[in-house]
Design a protein around this motif. Structure first.
Motif, PDB file in Angstrom:
ATOM      1  N   ALA A  29       4.222  -9.951  16.550  1.00 50.73           N
ATOM      2  CA  ALA A  29       4.484  -8.531  16.784  1.00 50.73           C
ATOM      3  C   ALA A  29       3.345  -7.672  16.252  1.00 50.73           C
ATOM      4  O   ALA A  29       2.906  -6.715  16.913  1.00 50.73           O
ATOM      5  N   LEU A  30       2.839  -7.992  15.061  1.00 47.84           N
ATOM      6  CA  LEU A  30       1.763  -7.198  14.474  1.00 47.84           C
ATOM      7  C   LEU A  30       0.471  -7.339  15.273  1.00 47.84           C
ATOM      8  O   LEU A  30      -0.196  -6.341  15.591  1.00 47.84           O
ATOM      9  N   PHE A  31       0.090  -8.575  15.621  1.00 52.82           N
ATOM     10  CA  PHE A  31      -1.162  -8.782  16.345  1.00 52.82           C
ATOM     11  C   PHE A  31      -1.103  -8.196  17.755  1.00 52.82           C
ATOM     12  O   PHE A  31      -2.066  -7.572  18.216  1.00 52.82           O
ATOM     13  N   VAL A  32       0.009  -8.380  18.449  1.00 51.73           N
ATOM     14  CA  VAL A  32       0.135  -7.846  19.804  1.00 51.73           C
ATOM     15  C   VAL A  32       0.079  -6.329  19.786  1.00 51.73           C
ATOM     16  O   VAL A  32      -0.605  -5.696  20.610  1.00 51.73           O
ATOM     17  N   SER A  33       0.788  -5.708  18.847  1.00 53.66           N
ATOM     18  CA  SER A  33       0.768  -4.251  18.776  1.00 53.66           C
ATOM     19  C   SER A  33      -0.635  -3.757  18.417  1.00 53.66           C
ATOM     20  O   SER A  33      -1.120  -2.762  18.988  1.00 53.66           O
ATOM     21  N   PHE A  34      -1.330  -4.447  17.515  1.00 58.00           N
ATOM     22  CA  PHE A  34      -2.681  -4.038  17.134  1.00 58.00           C
ATOM     23  C   PHE A  34      -3.631  -4.132  18.325  1.00 58.00           C
ATOM     24  O   PHE A  34      -4.408  -3.199  18.598  1.00 58.00           O
ATOM     25  N   SER A 381       9.881  -4.319  12.182  1.00 61.57           N
ATOM     26  CA  SER A 381       9.776  -3.042  12.900  1.00 61.57           C
ATOM     27  C   SER A 381       9.099  -1.989  12.041  1.00 61.57           C
ATOM     28  O   SER A 381       8.289  -1.189  12.544  1.00 61.57           O
ATOM     29  N   GLY A 382       9.418  -1.960  10.753  1.00 63.79           N
ATOM     30  CA  GLY A 382       8.777  -1.002   9.868  1.00 63.79           C
ATOM     31  C   GLY A 382       7.265  -1.180   9.843  1.00 63.79           C
ATOM     32  O   GLY A 382       6.508  -0.204   9.862  1.00 63.79           O
ATOM     33  N   HIS A 383       6.814  -2.432   9.816  1.00 65.71           N
ATOM     34  CA  HIS A 383       5.371  -2.682   9.804  1.00 65.71           C
ATOM     35  C   HIS A 383       4.723  -2.339  11.140  1.00 65.71           C
ATOM     36  O   HIS A 383       3.603  -1.810  11.174  1.00 65.71           O
ATOM     37  N   VAL A 384       5.393  -2.618  12.249  1.00 61.64           N
ATOM     38  CA  VAL A 384       4.830  -2.272  13.559  1.00 61.64           C
ATOM     39  C   VAL A 384       4.705  -0.754  13.691  1.00 61.64           C
ATOM     40  O   VAL A 384       3.683  -0.230  14.177  1.00 61.64           O
ATOM     41  N   LEU A 385       5.726  -0.024  13.248  1.00 57.90           N
ATOM     42  CA  LEU A 385       5.647   1.440  13.283  1.00 57.90           C
ATOM     43  C   LEU A 385       4.524   1.942  12.380  1.00 57.90           C
ATOM     44  O   LEU A 385       3.842   2.923  12.709  1.00 57.90           O
ATOM     45  N   LEU A 408      -8.857  -2.821  10.618  1.00 53.45           N
ATOM     46  CA  LEU A 408      -8.695  -4.219  10.205  1.00 53.45           C
ATOM     47  C   LEU A 408      -8.195  -4.345   8.763  1.00 53.45           C
ATOM     48  O   LEU A 408      -7.320  -5.169   8.487  1.00 53.45           O
ATOM     49  N   PRO A 409      -8.704  -3.544   7.809  1.00 52.55           N
ATOM     50  CA  PRO A 409      -8.114  -3.617   6.467  1.00 52.55           C
ATOM     51  C   PRO A 409      -6.643  -3.221   6.452  1.00 52.55           C
ATOM     52  O   PRO A 409      -5.845  -3.828   5.719  1.00 52.55           O
ATOM     53  N   LEU A 410      -6.284  -2.231   7.265  1.00 53.74           N
ATOM     54  CA  LEU A 410      -4.876  -1.825   7.337  1.00 53.74           C
ATOM     55  C   LEU A 410      -4.020  -2.934   7.929  1.00 53.74           C
ATOM     56  O   LEU A 410      -2.894  -3.173   7.478  1.00 53.74           O
ATOM     57  N   LEU A 411      -4.548  -3.623   8.951  1.00 53.57           N
ATOM     58  CA  LEU A 411      -3.807  -4.740   9.536  1.00 53.57           C
ATOM     59  C   LEU A 411      -3.619  -5.844   8.489  1.00 53.57           C
ATOM     60  O   LEU A 411      -2.525  -6.425   8.374  1.00 53.57           O
ATOM     61  N   ALA A 412      -4.669  -6.121   7.728  1.00 51.65           N
ATOM     62  CA  ALA A 412      -4.552  -7.132   6.669  1.00 51.65           C
ATOM     63  C   ALA A 412      -3.508  -6.715   5.640  1.00 51.65           C
ATOM     64  O   ALA A 412      -2.739  -7.556   5.138  1.00 51.65           O
ATOM     65  N   MET A 414      -0.868  -4.763   6.228  1.00 53.93           N
ATOM     66  CA  MET A 414       0.455  -4.913   6.848  1.00 53.93           C
ATOM     67  C   MET A 414       0.889  -6.381   6.845  1.00 53.93           C
ATOM     68  O   MET A 414       2.061  -6.691   6.578  1.00 53.93           O
ATOM     69  N   ILE A 415      -0.048  -7.280   7.133  1.00 51.65           N
ATOM     70  CA  ILE A 415       0.297  -8.704   7.124  1.00 51.65           C
ATOM     71  C   ILE A 415       0.691  -9.151   5.717  1.00 51.65           C
ATOM     72  O   ILE A 415       1.669  -9.887   5.527  1.00 51.65           O
ATOM     73  N   THR A 416      -0.043  -8.691   4.724  1.00 46.78           N
ATOM     74  CA  THR A 416       0.264  -9.050   3.337  1.00 46.78           C
ATOM     75  C   THR A 416       1.639  -8.539   2.935  1.00 46.78           C
ATOM     76  O   THR A 416       2.450  -9.272   2.337  1.00 46.78           O
ATOM     77  N   TYR A 417       1.923  -7.285   3.248  1.00 48.84           N
ATOM     78  CA  TYR A 417       3.236  -6.732   2.935  1.00 48.84           C
ATOM     79  C   TYR A 417       4.340  -7.476   3.693  1.00 48.84           C
ATOM     80  O   TYR A 417       5.433  -7.701   3.164  1.00 48.84           O
ATOM     81  N   THR A 418       4.058  -7.843   4.952  1.00 51.56           N
ATOM     82  CA  THR A 418       5.053  -8.568   5.742  1.00 51.56           C
ATOM     83  C   THR A 418       5.365  -9.925   5.125  1.00 51.56           C
ATOM     84  O   THR A 418       6.526 -10.327   5.017  1.00 51.56           O
ATOM     85  N   ILE A 419       4.301 -10.634   4.723  1.00 51.59           N
ATOM     86  CA  ILE A 419       4.516 -11.936   4.070  1.00 51.59           C
ATOM     87  C   ILE A 419       5.383 -11.772   2.829  1.00 51.59           C
ATOM     88  O   ILE A 419       6.339 -12.523   2.596  1.00 51.59           O
ATOM     89  N   GLY A 420       5.051 -10.760   2.018  1.00 50.60           N
ATOM     90  CA  GLY A 420       5.836 -10.527   0.809  1.00 50.60           C
ATOM     91  C   GLY A 420       7.273 -10.168   1.102  1.00 50.60           C
ATOM     92  O   GLY A 420       8.210 -10.704   0.489  1.00 50.60           O
ATOM     93  N   GLY A 421       7.472  -9.250   2.071  1.00 49.23           N
ATOM     94  CA  GLY A 421       8.840  -8.827   2.383  1.00 49.23           C
ATOM     95  C   GLY A 421       9.693  -9.944   2.931  1.00 49.23           C
ATOM     96  O   GLY A 421      10.854 -10.124   2.511  1.00 49.23           O
ATOM     97  N   LEU A 422       9.147 -10.717   3.872  1.00 49.26           N
ATOM     98  CA  LEU A 422       9.928 -11.818   4.444  1.00 49.26           C
ATOM     99  C   LEU A 422      10.162 -12.930   3.440  1.00 49.26           C
ATOM    100  O   LEU A 422      11.209 -13.566   3.448  1.00 49.26           O
TER     101      LEU A 422
END
Length: 427
Positions: A29-34, A381-385, A408-412, A414-422
């Motif tokens: 979801a993150l990569f496709v939206s980016f 969804s929160g990260h995609v928004l 790209l730093p923002l995407l990184a 978001m991915i880091t926060y996503t890993i932590g949240g999940l």
């Protein structure tokens, strides 16, 4: 009976969902939206408070009528007095006293859907604003009269207030004790009323923790006001884009994210063992854990902001420029962690306050599978928004050649926060 203030989702350590599919779906979801945003979204589309479809004039007259405002202030003051009476006269038992549930569930968690639907509602309900107005009237001075607020103050007092509240909720030895709550709320009210007397009613806008909390979440409401004062129906992204870039904004959002993350791992058996066996003692160790969680979230964001500046070029406000993109992430975490608490303990707290709490213990509204899906969807969804909000701001601030690379730093992040949240949800 299940303790009414047991935060987090009780079944999150045994969620019937595959971690592989959860992480794979999140990253996809993150990569496709980016990629889609980079290819299809080349110009800024959000216009802040300058956009929105004006609602009927009659509806605005009702919303802005003095009688409506007075009724809402009276409702907020009456609710605060009811909580105070329960704290003073009720039993020191959260299973029989609705006051702790009113504070930790109806106020703290209930403000999420209320603000998301209606906007910054706590500004109208805030009993401290009402008390300040009554005291100002008794002193025969306008509520807004006072010394100018220092510009550098911004939302720093609100960030400190949010930290104090989350410390009381998640760290203090007995957060549901009537004595602890009464002392904390009395001190909080006294400090704010004294400072409002000095600086005027405007003090509450950036300093009251619950107003700042409600205002941030209300930025994603479909209802808002244009710059001309008209009540409008709008794309929530326009409201998010209008988030004021004030000092302390980053700290406020990071306290929300970090405290929610701490709530996610504070009931982990390993962390419980660490706090109980620590030579510092449980409360100091838990305090350091809460501070560490908030500091980690803030450090990652600051590193991301610095990297964005290096890639895209200098910017006068590198930290606050993208802070608004963290708001939907915080909302996703709040929904994932507290949805079950609100829909089970909220009605029970109301029933207890009305003296009708004689039904069966509340049960979760969703089965384990549905709850797991809701949690993962809320976080992702929160990260995609957040990615969408950050992309629109990036193409507005930076040249086209650097706008996508600067994200790209923002995407990184978001991915880091996503890993932590999940990870917190699935482990």
């Amino acid at each position: 009976m299940t303790p009414p203030l047991a935060h987090g989702i009780g079944s999150r350590h045994d969620l019937p969902i595959s971690p592989f599919y959860a992480f794979a779906g999140a990253f996809t979801a993150l990569f496709v939206s980016f990629l889609a945003l980079g290819l299809l979204w080349s110009a800024s589309r959000f216009r802040g408070n300058g956009s929105g479809l004006a609602l009927p004039a009659g509806l605005q007259r009702v919303a802005d009528a003095p009688a409506t405002r007075s009724a809402l202030r009276g409702l907020g003051l009456a609710a605060a007095l009811a909580v105070l009476l329960h704290l003073l006269l009720g039993p020191d038992d959260p299973a029989r006293n609705p006051a702790p549930g009113a504070v930790y569930v109806l106020l703290w968690v209930g403000l999420v859907p209320a603000s998301l639907l209606l906007g910054p509602v706590w500004r109208l309900l805030n009993p401290l604003r009402t008390l300040h107005r009554l005291l100002s009237r008794a002193r025969r001075r306008p509520p807004g009269a006072g010394r100018p607020l220092p510009a550098a103050l911004g939302q720093w007092p609100a960030a400190a207030g949010l930290f104090a509240f989350t410390w009381l909720e998640l760290v203090s030895p007995d957060p549901a004790s009537t004595t602890s709550l009464l002392l904390a709320l009395t001190c909080y009210a006294a400090v704010h009323l004294l400072l409002a007397a000095r600086f005027g009613e405007g003090w509450f806008t950036g300093a009251d923790a619950f107003e700042a909390y409600s205002d941030l979440l209300g930025r994603l409401s479909p209802f808002g006001r244009r710059d001309d004062g008209r009540l409008v129906l709008r794309n929530p992204f326009h409201g998010l884009d209008a988030t004021p870039e004030r000092p302390g904004l980053v700290a406020t959002v990071c306290v929300l994210l970090g405290s929610t993350a701490y709530d996610g791992y504070s009931d982990n058996p390993s962390w419980i063992d660490a706090t109980q066996t620590s030579p510092l003692g449980r409360t100091p160790t838990a305090t350091l854990g809460l501070l560490g969680s908030i500091a980690l979230v803030a450090t990652l964001y600051c590193l991301c902001a610095g990297a964005t500046r290096l890639v895209s070029g200098p910017h006068p406000r590198p930290l606050t420029a993208f802070a608004h993109s963290l708001v939907p992430i915080a909302l996703g975490y709040l929904i994932a962690h507290y949805f079950s608490l609100l829909v089970t303990e909220g009605p029970r707290t109301v029933s207890m306050a009305l003296g009708t709490d004689n039904g069966p213990d509340p049960s979760p509204p969703l089965g384990p599978g549905g709850l797991a899906a809701l949690q993962v969807i809320a976080v992702v969804s929160g990260h995609v928004l957040g990615v969408i909000a950050a992309h629109d701001r990036s193409v507005r601030l930076f040249p086209p050649a650097k706008a996508v690379a600067g994200q790209l730093p923002l995407l990184a992040l978001m991915i880091t926060y996503t890993i932590g949240g999940l990870t917190l949800l699935l482990n």
